[in-house]
Design a protein around this motif. Sequence first.
Motif, PDB file in Angstrom:
ATOM      1  N   TYR A  17      12.784  10.977  -6.864  1.00 40.16           N
ATOM      2  CA  TYR A  17      13.111  10.180  -5.892  1.00 40.16           C
ATOM      3  C   TYR A  17      13.765  10.996  -4.721  1.00 40.16           C
ATOM      4  O   TYR A  17      13.749  10.811  -3.386  1.00 40.16           O
ATOM      5  CB  TYR A  17      14.018   9.062  -6.134  1.00 40.16           C
ATOM      6  CG  TYR A  17      13.201   8.007  -6.944  1.00 40.16           C
ATOM      7  CD1 TYR A  17      12.675   6.949  -6.445  1.00 40.16           C
ATOM      8  CD2 TYR A  17      13.138   7.851  -8.323  1.00 40.16           C
ATOM      9  CE1 TYR A  17      11.995   5.979  -7.071  1.00 40.16           C
ATOM     10  CE2 TYR A  17      12.178   7.135  -9.036  1.00 40.16           C
ATOM     11  CZ  TYR A  17      11.790   6.132  -8.347  1.00 40.16           C
ATOM     12  OH  TYR A  17      10.691   5.021  -9.116  1.00 40.16           O
ATOM     13  N   LEU A  18      14.481  12.122  -5.227  1.00 36.68           N
ATOM     14  CA  LEU A  18      15.018  12.829  -4.218  1.00 36.68           C
ATOM     15  C   LEU A  18      14.033  13.387  -3.189  1.00 36.68           C
ATOM     16  O   LEU A  18      13.965  13.501  -2.151  1.00 36.68           O
ATOM     17  CB  LEU A  18      15.979  13.889  -4.901  1.00 36.68           C
ATOM     18  CG  LEU A  18      17.144  13.510  -5.534  1.00 36.68           C
ATOM     19  CD1 LEU A  18      18.009  14.489  -5.994  1.00 36.68           C
ATOM     20  CD2 LEU A  18      18.027  12.944  -4.457  1.00 36.68           C
ATOM     21  N   PHE A  19      12.764  13.984  -3.951  1.00 41.32           N
ATOM     22  CA  PHE A  19      11.795  14.616  -3.143  1.00 41.32           C
ATOM     23  C   PHE A  19      10.978  13.375  -2.311  1.00 41.32           C
ATOM     24  O   PHE A  19      10.970  13.911  -1.063  1.00 41.32           O
ATOM     25  CB  PHE A  19      10.488  14.931  -4.361  1.00 41.32           C
ATOM     26  CG  PHE A  19       9.349  15.279  -3.792  1.00 41.32           C
ATOM     27  CD1 PHE A  19       9.242  16.603  -3.014  1.00 41.32           C
ATOM     28  CD2 PHE A  19       8.279  14.632  -3.727  1.00 41.32           C
ATOM     29  CE1 PHE A  19       8.120  16.971  -2.507  1.00 41.32           C
ATOM     30  CE2 PHE A  19       7.176  14.752  -2.889  1.00 41.32           C
ATOM     31  CZ  PHE A  19       6.776  16.132  -2.502  1.00 41.32           C
ATOM     32  N   VAL A  20      10.774  12.151  -2.929  1.00 44.35           N
ATOM     33  CA  VAL A  20      10.434  11.250  -2.076  1.00 44.35           C
ATOM     34  C   VAL A  20      11.274  10.897  -0.612  1.00 44.35           C
ATOM     35  O   VAL A  20      10.884  10.679   0.166  1.00 44.35           O
ATOM     36  CB  VAL A  20      10.444   9.724  -2.780  1.00 44.35           C
ATOM     37  CG1 VAL A  20      10.110   8.675  -1.919  1.00 44.35           C
ATOM     38  CG2 VAL A  20       9.091  10.066  -3.856  1.00 44.35           C
ATOM     39  N   THR A  21      12.532  10.887  -1.077  1.00 46.55           N
ATOM     40  CA  THR A  21      13.755  10.639   0.069  1.00 46.55           C
ATOM     41  C   THR A  21      13.310  11.598   1.232  1.00 46.55           C
ATOM     42  O   THR A  21      13.369  11.468   2.291  1.00 46.55           O
ATOM     43  CB  THR A  21      15.049  10.704  -0.308  1.00 46.55           C
ATOM     44  OG1 THR A  21      14.923   9.932  -1.436  1.00 46.55           O
ATOM     45  CG2 THR A  21      15.997  10.591   0.850  1.00 46.55           C
ATOM     46  N   ILE A 308      15.804   4.507   2.643  1.00 52.52           N
ATOM     47  CA  ILE A 308      14.431   3.825   2.002  1.00 52.52           C
ATOM     48  C   ILE A 308      14.688   4.503   0.531  1.00 52.52           C
ATOM     49  O   ILE A 308      14.629   4.236  -0.295  1.00 52.52           O
ATOM     50  CB  ILE A 308      13.400   3.782   2.645  1.00 52.52           C
ATOM     51  CG1 ILE A 308      13.310   2.634   3.650  1.00 52.52           C
ATOM     52  CG2 ILE A 308      12.159   3.452   1.599  1.00 52.52           C
ATOM     53  CD1 ILE A 308      12.305   2.209   4.270  1.00 52.52           C
ATOM     54  N   GLY A 309      14.649   5.947   0.700  1.00 53.95           N
ATOM     55  CA  GLY A 309      14.543   6.781  -0.504  1.00 53.95           C
ATOM     56  C   GLY A 309      15.524   6.680  -1.519  1.00 53.95           C
ATOM     57  O   GLY A 309      15.413   6.484  -2.438  1.00 53.95           O
ATOM     58  N   LEU A 310      16.740   6.413  -0.648  1.00 55.33           N
ATOM     59  CA  LEU A 310      18.018   6.221  -1.497  1.00 55.33           C
ATOM     60  C   LEU A 310      17.933   4.846  -2.247  1.00 55.33           C
ATOM     61  O   LEU A 310      18.494   4.863  -3.355  1.00 55.33           O
ATOM     62  CB  LEU A 310      19.214   6.621  -0.832  1.00 55.33           C
ATOM     63  CG  LEU A 310      19.449   8.089  -0.378  1.00 55.33           C
ATOM     64  CD1 LEU A 310      20.627   7.991   0.458  1.00 55.33           C
ATOM     65  CD2 LEU A 310      19.492   9.087  -1.556  1.00 55.33           C
ATOM     66  N   LEU A 311      17.493   3.977  -1.450  1.00 48.73           N
ATOM     67  CA  LEU A 311      17.679   2.687  -2.031  1.00 48.73           C
ATOM     68  C   LEU A 311      16.200   2.630  -3.176  1.00 48.73           C
ATOM     69  O   LEU A 311      16.629   2.252  -4.291  1.00 48.73           O
ATOM     70  CB  LEU A 311      17.071   1.582  -0.880  1.00 48.73           C
ATOM     71  CG  LEU A 311      16.745   0.172  -1.402  1.00 48.73           C
ATOM     72  CD1 LEU A 311      18.167  -0.339  -1.391  1.00 48.73           C
ATOM     73  CD2 LEU A 311      16.191  -0.701  -0.595  1.00 48.73           C
ATOM     74  N   LEU A 312      15.263   3.313  -3.063  1.00 53.83           N
ATOM     75  CA  LEU A 312      14.391   3.329  -4.274  1.00 53.83           C
ATOM     76  C   LEU A 312      14.857   4.165  -5.354  1.00 53.83           C
ATOM     77  O   LEU A 312      14.811   3.555  -6.342  1.00 53.83           O
ATOM     78  CB  LEU A 312      13.196   4.228  -3.662  1.00 53.83           C
ATOM     79  CG  LEU A 312      12.217   3.463  -2.763  1.00 53.83           C
ATOM     80  CD1 LEU A 312      10.848   4.628  -2.413  1.00 53.83           C
ATOM     81  CD2 LEU A 312      11.536   2.421  -3.433  1.00 53.83           C
ATOM     82  N   LEU A 313      15.691   5.197  -5.060  1.00 57.68           N
ATOM     83  CA  LEU A 313      16.397   5.711  -6.217  1.00 57.68           C
ATOM     84  C   LEU A 313      17.246   4.851  -7.179  1.00 57.68           C
ATOM     85  O   LEU A 313      17.508   4.765  -8.006  1.00 57.68           O
ATOM     86  CB  LEU A 313      17.357   7.051  -5.621  1.00 57.68           C
ATOM     87  CG  LEU A 313      18.187   7.642  -6.510  1.00 57.68           C
ATOM     88  CD1 LEU A 313      17.262   8.778  -7.612  1.00 57.68           C
ATOM     89  CD2 LEU A 313      18.733   8.967  -6.066  1.00 57.68           C
ATOM     90  N   TYR A 314      18.291   4.283  -5.952  1.00 58.06           N
ATOM     91  CA  TYR A 314      19.095   3.291  -6.593  1.00 58.06           C
ATOM     92  C   TYR A 314      18.437   2.296  -7.323  1.00 58.06           C
ATOM     93  O   TYR A 314      18.874   1.786  -8.539  1.00 58.06           O
ATOM     94  CB  TYR A 314      20.115   2.666  -5.452  1.00 58.06           C
ATOM     95  CG  TYR A 314      20.673   1.314  -5.880  1.00 58.06           C
ATOM     96  CD1 TYR A 314      21.916   1.564  -6.758  1.00 58.06           C
ATOM     97  CD2 TYR A 314      20.225  -0.166  -5.546  1.00 58.06           C
ATOM     98  CE1 TYR A 314      22.681   0.193  -7.099  1.00 58.06           C
ATOM     99  CE2 TYR A 314      21.152  -0.876  -5.903  1.00 58.06           C
ATOM    100  CZ  TYR A 314      22.063  -1.055  -6.738  1.00 58.06           C
ATOM    101  OH  TYR A 314      22.613  -2.151  -7.193  1.00 58.06           O
TER     102      TYR A 314
END
Length: 609
Positions: A17-21, A308-314
């Motif tokens: 997810y960090l990569f996606v972010t 959005i990335g961090l939301l996905l991570l969360y």
Amino acid sequence: MSDVPRLPRLLSRPGFYLFVTGALMVLGFVLAHRLSERSGREQLSALSTERLELYATNLSAELGRHAALPGLLAIAPTLQALMQAPDDADARHAASQMLARVNVRAGTHQLFVTDARGQVLSASETLTPPARLGEAMAQGRTHFFAADPATGSTDFYLLHPLRQAARAAGVIVVRFNLAPLEATWVDLGLRSQNERILVADDQDVVIMSSVQAWKYAVLGHADPSRRLALQASARYPQAIGADLDLPASLEVHQGQQVRLPVLDKPLLAQQRQLVPLGLRLVALSDLTEVRQRAQLAAWGGAAFGASIGLLLLYLSSRRRALRQLTQAQTQLQQAHGQLEQLVDSRTAELRQANDALKTQIAQRLQTEGELLQASKLAVLGQMSAGLSHEVNQPLTALRALARNSIRLLENGRRDAVATNLQLMDEMVERMSQITRQLKSFARKADEQASGSTPLLDSVRAALLLLEHRSRALGVQVDVDMTAGQRVRAEANRLEQVLVNLMGNALDAMQHEPLRRLRVLARPLDEGRRVLIQVQDSGTGVSEAALAHLFEPFFTTKPAGEGLGLGLVISAKIVHEFGGTLRAVRLERGMSFEFDLAVDTPSTTETADV
Ligand code: ADP
């Protein structure tokens, strides 16, 4: 095949997810930058087009304002007269005066009339005609631009031919200056730093501009020979400026991004042709602000992507946490279920064990009851020999005394008979005492109420039961205890315990040279309890045997003499009285001790039997 679990595993990794972010940030940055820049450019170009249109209209209107003036002047009688007599000084003067008046009224710069060769016949004021006039007349043009060396500004000249008998006899020239219009442009340009306007003539040379420095510069690129030619044409009041290096053709509506060598800024260039005048109007709008806004929007886009990335991570972490929670709950439930099963099965086992124990206890109780009776019978058996001896002796004595009394009666010795009778009574009393003890001993425990018993009485009764044996062995008996002390015990069973312990003591001492039996009572627990000790000087027991003394059927006595139950039963009885029976090895012999609760306090005295 391994691809199937790899994806979910990947989706549950925070690193992914960090990569996606990061990717979303870059994407957001690029997209927002593009969109913002495009829309900014479109807005700017629309605005610029509008302005360009306005400037074009403005310029056309300014230039067209006097378009009709030369035509009108051509039909003026004064000028007609001048044409008929060009050399007439009066006609010239009249024409000059008329031109001066009209010039003032029309607001033009100069009005003059020339002959066909370009010589000024009359004018609104004294003047030198521009160099380009001859060329324009030769080309039959209706207008031209020329530089005014005096002011350095561009002048616009309108021409109208004057005919005389269908032959060109001269030309009316209207000159007006574009400096005021240009001044408003400069003013506008100063006010809005973002837009620069310039007008280029058919030679691509800037003749009007909101930026003064750009005046008389070449729009595109001029090589030295062209530059020389332009310079020589005398169209321009000053030297040709540095090249602006604009592309030859510019996009009309959408605009084109350009960068001028003289201005280090990105610009949006748009142009509009003013065909009838042979001019080009170019607007250069500054793109810096658009760029800055695009930069801002790009960072906004990056921030949006990051959120959005961090939301996905969360969301993924939350999902993972929930899944772990559910797993933990399931495991807990399973463990709980297993535990319940285990508890159930253990409970069932325990219940079974309990039932078995109850049955055993019931059997043991029954056996113990039976054994108690059996042990009593054994003691009775042991005692019977002694009893018969004990009773036989007085019986023999009674018989002898009775016979003796008969003879004494016959001899009339009544006193001696009375003494005999007294002796006989004592003997009978002693025998009845023995039988009483036997009766009480044979009775079952629960037939008699348990309760308070005088300790010394029980000891005496026990000693009495064993008296014949102790006497036969010549045992020295010492009793050391408080007279009248009562203990919480049932008399009959207390005697049974004492008889047991004393009997064992006599057994242990029978082959010993020193035979001493001591029965002691010591206060315990501040007088609330009493410790009863039965000590002998017998053989004692080995350390190994000590551990087994209270086991049923443990005996060292020859078969037929010992059952190995005496101590077991005694311990049980003492336990029922609330005490504990212990065996203690002495230097010589043994001490069997047990404690009982004291019933009532009493005075201390020593009794010897
Ligand atoms: P029994 O007297 O029938 O053998 P007991 O339970 O009364 O059964 O005694 C068990 C054994 O304990 C005896 O056989 C004896 O070896 C030992 N014992 C008991 N009292 C004494 C004592 N005072 N001195 C030595 N040994 C004793």
